[in-house]
Write a protein that holds these residues in place. Sequence first.
Motif, PDB file in Angstrom:
ATOM      1  N   TYR A  68       6.635 -11.796  -0.545  1.00  0.00           N
ATOM      2  CA  TYR A  68       6.248 -10.715  -1.790  1.00  0.00           C
ATOM      3  C   TYR A  68       4.844 -10.356  -1.465  1.00  0.00           C
ATOM      4  CZ  TYR A  68      10.049 -11.461  -5.254  1.00  0.00           C
ATOM      5  OH  TYR A  68      11.477 -11.276  -5.605  1.00  0.00           O
ATOM      6  N   LEU A  69       3.807 -11.369  -1.447  1.00  0.00           N
ATOM      7  CA  LEU A  69       3.072 -11.011  -0.724  1.00  0.00           C
ATOM      8  C   LEU A  69       2.889  -9.676   0.469  1.00  0.00           C
ATOM      9  CD1 LEU A  69       0.085 -12.331  -1.166  1.00  0.00           C
ATOM     10  CD2 LEU A  69      -0.017 -13.921   0.063  1.00  0.00           C
ATOM     11  N   LYS A  70       3.419 -10.176   1.749  1.00  0.00           N
ATOM     12  CA  LYS A  70       3.483  -9.347   2.380  1.00  0.00           C
ATOM     13  C   LYS A  70       3.581  -8.270   2.786  1.00  0.00           C
ATOM     14  CE  LYS A  70       3.320 -12.732   5.670  1.00  0.00           C
ATOM     15  NZ  LYS A  70       3.879 -14.033   6.234  1.00  0.00           N
ATOM     16  N   MET A  71       4.247  -7.994   1.296  1.00  0.00           N
ATOM     17  CA  MET A  71       4.983  -7.140   1.079  1.00  0.00           C
ATOM     18  C   MET A  71       3.937  -6.877   0.363  1.00  0.00           C
ATOM     19  SD  MET A  71       9.105  -8.194   0.436  1.00  0.00           S
ATOM     20  CE  MET A  71       9.308  -6.426  -0.536  1.00  0.00           C
ATOM     21  N   GLY A  72       2.921  -6.877  -0.809  1.00  0.00           N
ATOM     22  CA  GLY A  72       1.737  -6.342  -1.357  1.00  0.00           C
ATOM     23  C   GLY A  72       2.506  -6.240  -2.739  1.00  0.00           C
ATOM     24  N   LYS A  73       3.750  -7.608  -2.927  1.00  0.00           N
ATOM     25  CA  LYS A  73       3.884  -7.162  -4.113  1.00  0.00           C
ATOM     26  C   LYS A  73       3.299  -8.739  -5.212  1.00  0.00           C
ATOM     27  CE  LYS A  73       9.004  -5.418  -4.379  1.00  0.00           C
ATOM     28  NZ  LYS A  73       9.866  -5.413  -4.228  1.00  0.00           N
ATOM     29  N   PHE A  74       2.771  -8.486  -5.468  1.00  0.00           N
ATOM     30  CA  PHE A  74       1.427  -9.245  -6.233  1.00  0.00           C
ATOM     31  C   PHE A  74       1.633 -10.218  -7.753  1.00  0.00           C
ATOM     32  CE2 PHE A  74      -1.549  -6.688  -2.771  1.00  0.00           C
ATOM     33  CZ  PHE A  74      -1.928  -7.110  -2.495  1.00  0.00           C
ATOM     34  N   LYS A  75       1.667  -9.693  -7.960  1.00  0.00           N
ATOM     35  CA  LYS A  75       2.688 -10.108  -9.495  1.00  0.00           C
ATOM     36  C   LYS A  75       3.655 -10.842  -9.182  1.00  0.00           C
ATOM     37  CE  LYS A  75       3.279  -8.689 -14.240  1.00  0.00           C
ATOM     38  NZ  LYS A  75       3.737  -7.685 -14.965  1.00  0.00           N
ATOM     39  N   GLU A  76       4.946 -10.446  -8.424  1.00  0.00           N
ATOM     40  CA  GLU A  76       5.676 -11.845  -8.054  1.00  0.00           C
ATOM     41  C   GLU A  76       4.800 -12.723  -7.053  1.00  0.00           C
ATOM     42  OE1 GLU A  76       5.678  -8.301  -7.532  1.00  0.00           O
ATOM     43  OE2 GLU A  76       7.227  -7.182  -7.650  1.00  0.00           O
ATOM     44  N   ALA A  77       4.617 -12.473  -6.105  1.00  0.00           N
ATOM     45  CA  ALA A  77       4.381 -13.709  -5.130  1.00  0.00           C
ATOM     46  C   ALA A  77       3.032 -15.049  -5.955  1.00  0.00           C
ATOM     47  CB  ALA A  77       3.052 -12.898  -4.014  1.00  0.00           C
ATOM     48  N   ILE A  78       2.468 -13.877  -7.293  1.00  0.00           N
ATOM     49  CA  ILE A  78       1.890 -15.462  -7.663  1.00  0.00           C
ATOM     50  C   ILE A  78       2.478 -16.058  -8.452  1.00  0.00           C
ATOM     51  CG2 ILE A  78      -0.203 -15.558  -9.657  1.00  0.00           C
ATOM     52  CD1 ILE A  78      -1.378 -13.165  -7.922  1.00  0.00           C
ATOM     53  N   SER A  79       3.635 -15.316  -9.494  1.00  0.00           N
ATOM     54  CA  SER A  79       4.439 -15.938  -9.493  1.00  0.00           C
ATOM     55  C   SER A  79       5.655 -16.962  -9.264  1.00  0.00           C
ATOM     56  CB  SER A  79       5.755 -15.031 -10.366  1.00  0.00           C
ATOM     57  OG  SER A  79       6.707 -15.713 -11.183  1.00  0.00           O
TER      58      SER A  79
END
Length: 86
Positions: A68-79
């Motif tokens: 998710y982080l590499k896709m730019g989905k920061f909210k999902e990554a942090i979760s």
Amino acid sequence: MTAKKYADALPLAKKLAELDPKNPGAPFAAATAHAALKQHAEAAAQWTRLLELEPKAVTALDRRGDAYLKMGKFKEAISDFDAYLK
């Protein structure tokens, strides 16, 4: 996988998933291969599938968070990272 022939591993993981849909090894292998090939959306989907089969496979949370982080989905990554750390 050990020979790092990730593109070759994907059809094998798909076949395993067809033959044994409840085997967590299939999404694990597919997710690992997709991640190595920088196919982050596909990797995240396979980590999600693994978590559906094995909810206690917390390593998948860390790896899906990375995708998710590499896709730019920061909210999902942090979760996912928060859930992994718990």
